[in-house]
Each structure stands twice: as C-alpha cells, then as structure tokens.
Design an enzyme around this catalytic site. Structure first.
Site, short mmCIF file in Angstrom:
data_model
loop_
_atom_site.label_atom_id
_atom_site.label_comp_id
_atom_site.label_asym_id
_atom_site.label_seq_id
_atom_site.Cartn_x
_atom_site.Cartn_y
_atom_site.Cartn_z
N GLU A 3 0.88 -1.05 -0.07
CA GLU A 3 0.08 -0.06 0.13
C GLU A 3 0.93 1.34 0.01
OE1 GLU A 3 -1.83 -0.61 3.45
OE2 GLU A 3 -3.42 -1.81 3.13
N VAL A 4 0.64 2.27 -0.65
CA VAL A 4 1.33 3.65 -1.06
C VAL A 4 0.48 4.60 -0.23
CG1 VAL A 4 2.53 4.92 -2.25
CG2 VAL A 4 2.68 2.80 -2.85
N ASP A 118 9.66 -4.90 -14.82
CA ASP A 118 8.05 -4.47 -14.67
C ASP A 118 7.80 -3.11 -15.41
OD1 ASP A 118 5.49 -5.54 -14.24
OD2 ASP A 118 5.59 -4.64 -12.23
#
Length: 627
Positions: A3-4, A118
């Site tokens: 989570e940011v 990514d």
C-alpha cells in the site's frame, strides 16, 4: 504487494510517499520472507540510482510489527495508465518524449546493474514535463540471487518479453521490449498483445508479433525494433533514448555509400517525399494510412495503344549454354541478384546451419562472404529469406525474411549496419527506390511501407485496398516515376509524381514483378492459367496481345526478369524449367532450360552476358548461363 500512502515529513516539511508491505496472513514463512526480501531489494535498487527519471528513495525502516516501509519522494502526477484510461491514446510526439525519458532512466539503471523487469504504464508517473519510473519491486541486481519461485512468472503478462514468458531471467533487453510495449499502448490506445485471458495473452507475447500499428506514424520503426523477438536486435536503452529524442542526424545510423552517379533519373528521394506530401523532414511528420487514389487524374493522358510488337532489340538468347558447374548445392535457393557492377552475385539459400546470404565472386566462381540470418529459427523455419535487393549504387544489400525482418549490409565493409526493419508479419518483397535512400517493403499486412534509410523511419504507409491476400510483389520503375504492387488477380501502378493509381487486371497470385529497362513494359509471373506470362504496356495500361506461352497448364511462374537490353524476358517455373521469350514477338526462344527443381529465382547480369538461376524444392543450386 503493498500500500502506498501520502505522508508528511514533519522534520523536513515536505510531502512524501510511504510504501508499506502487505503480507497476507495465509502466507507461510518462506513466502513472507521472499516478499520482505523483494521490498528491501526495491529500496536498494531505487536507492542506488540517482536520476531525474527514477523515483528517489529517502529511507527504509521496519515498524514494531516487523513490517518494512519505504519512504520515497512524492510525485503529484498521474500514472501513464491513468492518462491513457481517461483521455485515450497519446500523440506520437508526446509518446516519444515520454519514451525518451524512460529510456534514459533505464540506461542509468542498466549501467548500475539493475534490471527493472516490470516496465508498464502503471509504473510510469507524469508530472508536468517530467516522466518518472517507479516500482522496482521485482527488480534484479546483476549477480544477485533470484527471488522468483520455479515455474512462476514475475511481471505483467502484456508487457513481458517473449524470453521472460519462456522462463528466462529478465535482462536489460527485456526492459527494452517492455518499454516498446508500453509506448505502443500509449500511442495506439490499446495493448500490443492482449486476449480474453492470461493464457491467450502469454501466447501472443510468445509469438512476438504485435497487432498492426495505425497511429504510431514515425514511431513505428523504433517500436518494432524495441519489440523485436530476438533480444540481440533490440537497441540498448541509450540508443532508444537517442532515437526517441529526435537527436541530431549525426547520431543516427547512416546509409553507407556515395551520392547517386551522374545520369541517374532526376527524381531524387527529396522530390519523391515532396510528391508524397512530406515536403520536409520525414521523421517529424505524423504518418497515416494513405489509400491509393483511384480517381486522381493520371499525368499520362492520351497514351497510345500498345503496338502489337513492342519496340525491342533482337534477343541474343536463342541458344544459351550452361557456364560451368553450379555455384552451390547447400540448400533451397529463394533469391539471386547481381550487384550493379556485375562482379558479385548474392544468393539467399537454406544451409544446414540455417538460412544465409552468400556473396559469390562471379569471375572466380568462389564464395567471398556469408551472412547468417539472425532471425532464423531452425525449429519453425521462421527465418527463411524470401528476397534480396541491391541498392542502385551497389553499396547496400538488403534481405527480407519470413519472420518479418529486413536486414542490410554495407558492401564495402561486409558488415550489417543500422537497425533491422521490423514488420508485423512476413515481408514478401522489397525494392530500392531513388538514389538508394528509400526502400519499399510489402507483405502479410496488406500495406506498402516506404522507409527513409537515413533515419530508419517509415515516411509513408500506403493502403492499396487489396481485399484478398497480402501484397506479394513490388517494383520501382527504372525512371523512378512509378511503383507497381501486386497481389491476387490485380496489379496497381502508383504514379509517384501525382499520386494517381490505376489497376491492371491479372491472373492468379502474382509471384514477381519486373519493369523493362526502358520502363515501357511491366511483366508479372504467378499462378496464371495455362502458365501464360502477363506483360502490360505501362503507358496505356493494357495487356499485350502476344503469346508468351510455353509452361504447362496451371504451373506456377515463380520468377521473372528482363535482359538489360530489353530484348529477352526470362521466367522460372514450378515445372523445373526456365522459359525465355523474345520480347518483340512474344515467341519462345528454343527449348526450355531444364533444372532439377523449381526455378525460384532468375537474374541477368548488368551487361546481359550471364543469366543466373536458383532452384528450390528438389535441388537447391545456382546455375550460370551464357548467351
């Protein structure tokens, strides 16, 4: 994975982003440890990099519960994924600016031994004119131990490279593929590889052929090079940054050779580009699909009807003789072409080691050089070379293959130069245009592409509106005023001065096109009924009422060529013979020349004294014949 949060650094009075690792309670000890190790690696990977295009890591800490956190700079912009989702596709110019910054950031990362693994729109933040690469969560360090479980995939399927999908570890070249797929999504508004489920998407990536580009315009060549299936064909991050930044021309790969010789047609590449509507730097133009204009008036008005007997010198090929032993018996021969000075013969052949291009010294009958086809895949035969072409000054040799790649060699150094020209399918034919600076390519996607070889950019993508098979043949007229393209039962002539086109009705699938040396006649071979050669008067666009007969019914004419004086027309057939006709009368010259396989290729030497034939299925050899 985490989570940011947006947070406030009270000591330094600034907003920051903090990322907290998420470890689901059902995770076992080993999987939890791997996830923690990956987050620590993310902090190290981004922390060692100092670049404007890479998110800055300020700190890393572990809370009282043992959960790791990363403190990063707060970037107020939206992600590229959000921008595309809200506003649709981006312009080629904006996409190029974004791509140049990300490529520059990747160059810094790769120089430090870090592979991101990514790259995708969700991991790119846009903050005004600044583009920022984020989320190094699955990044790999050079020499570090892998954290990927056996049999698992790390990355986002639609943006993973074919080698990653096949189980190989990500490399800098893999990041470049992902960058290409990301920029494709930005400029086209949709993913290059997609399907109803992950399995279909992974299969599409494995095949390595993206959906045809419609909006990429001048970006198409660099995107195709980034998404080349062979990692060795992809540019480095620094090279990609240079090409996407529209650098000074001195930084771009250049075409070897000298200006065209005196006495050549006055239609130069610049004049042709102006006629196409470019009227300036081709790279800066947004490209589009241009349909041939069937209604535009032709500049050839009032053209006389063709004479029953074309004006042509008497043929000197009434009694040809075999000149020495075959040059090669290494495998099927698909193309032969003499250099403009007649000293070299280039041969495309299938050897036991793979497809290759051989250069033979005509006088000495010895092979000087051999170029392996890097696209060759022995398991699938995808690398088969279909056509060869010399530039008119002889400085460049180009080869088109079944996999959709055109490669070029400098004949002075005998080395490959520039980036391979990548296509979305088979390249059936190629032809050099004015002064060797333009190359026309055609193939499976039913389009004609004109490439400027000083920039490796597509200056125009033309749609001739063929509704059946792909385009199978292309040829520039000797005077550079016409471009002929052929498909099934139709050939179209495009006037390069006015843009007007006219249709020539043909029989069967066109195998090859050839203009006579004076440009007055156009010949086509293919699968026409009764093996009849098709020859048209170009000015009136009518087919000549001359015999040009001989081949058995329904045999396929695979190759055609005019002699340099225009008096003889040669055609190779699938019934293992070479036919020779007198152009003035259309009558056959003597008995057909027997071979032991399909005559896939035929070429006259520039002086007209020699004729080369290449055989495919059944033999695989190159023979020389003397008039």
């Amino acid at each position: 994975m985490g989570e940011v949060w947006r947070a406030r650094d009270e000591q330094l009075d600034r907003d920051v982003a903090v990322k907290r690792l998420r470890v689901p309670p059902e995770f076992g000890r080993t999987e939890s440890a791997h996830r923690i190790a990956r987050m620590e690696r993310e902090a190290r990977a981004a922390g060692v990099l100092r670049h404007r295009g890479i998110v800055t890591v300020h700190d890393q800490f572990t809370d009282a519960k043992g959960t790791p956190w990363i403190v990063m700079e707060y970037v107020p912009g939206r992600s590229l994924a959000q921008v595309i989702g809200d506003g649709g596709r981006l312009s080629p110019e904006r996409t190029a600016r974004i791509g140049a910054q990300i490529a520059d950031a990747l160059a810094a990362a790769h120089a430090a031994g870090v592979v991101h693994r990514d790259i995708k729109p969700a991991n790119i933040l846009l903050d005004g004119d600044r583009t920022v690469l984020t989320d190094f969560g699955i990044a790999a360090f050079e020499g570090a131990t892998t954290l990927t479980a056996e049999g698992s995939l790390m990355g986002t399927p639609a943006y993973m490279s074919p080698e990653q999908v096949n189980g190989d570890r990500g490399t800098p070249a893999s990041d470049l593929w992902s960058l290409g797929a990301t920029l494709y999504h930005a400029v086209e508004g949709q993913q290059a590889f997609q399907g109803p489920n992950m399995a279909v998407t992974l299969l599409a990536v494995h095949r390595g052929v993206p959906a045809p580009m419609v909006h990429a315009g001048p970006l198409e060549p660099v995107l195709r090079s980034l998404m080349s299936k062979d990692p060795a064909h992809r540019p480095t991050a620094a090279e990609a940054a240079a090409r996407l930044s529209a650098p000074d021309r001195s930084l771009l790969p250049t075409v070897p050779g000298a200006p065209p010789s005196a006495g050549r047609s006055p239609l130069t590449r610049r004049r042709l580009l102006i006629a196409l509507g470019a009227a300036g730097a081709a790279v800066a133009l947004p490209a589009a699909y241009y349909a041939f204009d069937e209604e535009a008036p032709s500049r050839k008005t009032g053209a006389p009807a063709p004479a029953s007997t074309p004006s042509a010198p008497p043929s000197s090929w009434r009694s040809p003789a075999r000149d020495g032993k075959p040059l090669t018996r290494s495998g099927d021969v698909s193309s032969v072409v003499f250099s403009p000075d007649g000293r070299l013969l280039a041969v495309a052949t299938d050897t036991p080691r793979g497809d290759s291009v051989q250069l033979w010294d005509v006088a000495a009958r010895t092979m000087q050089s051999e170029f392996a086809n890097a696209s060759d895949d022995r398991a699938s035969a995808d690398g088969q070379i279909l056509r060869l072409a010399f530039s008119r000054d002889g400085r460049i040799l180009a080869a088109a293959d079944l996999e959709g790649t055109v490669r070029m060699w400098d004949m002075r150094s005998r080395t490959e130069f520039g980036m391979p020209l990548e296509h979305a399918g088979t390249v059936r034919d190629i032809a050099f245009g004015p002064d060797g600076g333009l190359l026309a390519t055609v193939g499976k996607d039913k389009l004609v592409r004109l490439w400027d070889l000083t920039t490796y950019q597509v200056v125009r993508t033309l749609d001739p509106r063929f509704r059946h098979l792909e385009i199978t043949a292309v040829a520039f007229s000797p005077k550079d005023d016409l471009l002929a393209v052929g498909s099934e039962e139709v050939v179209r002539l495009w006037d390069l001065g006015t843009g007007a086109t006219r249709t020539l009705k043909a029989e069967g699938v066109i195998g090859q096109l050839a203009f006579s040396p004076d440009g007055r006649l156009l010949a086509a071979g293919g699968s026409g009924e009764s093996g009849t050669m098709m020859v048209w008067d170009v000015a009136s666009r009518t087919r000549l009422k001359l015999p040009f007969k001989g081949a058995a019914k329904y045999e396929y004419i695979a190759s055609v060529a005019f002699s340099p004086d225009g008096g003889t027309l040669a055609a190779g057939s699938s019934d293992n013979v070479l036919w020779l006709w007198d152009v003035a009368t259309g009558e056959r010259l003597g008995k057909p020349l027997a071979h032991s396989g399909t005559v896939e290729a035929v070429a006259f030497s520039p002086t007209g004294g020699l004729l080369a034939t290449g055989t495919g299925i059944g033999e695989g050899a190159v023979r020389l014949w003397r008039s």
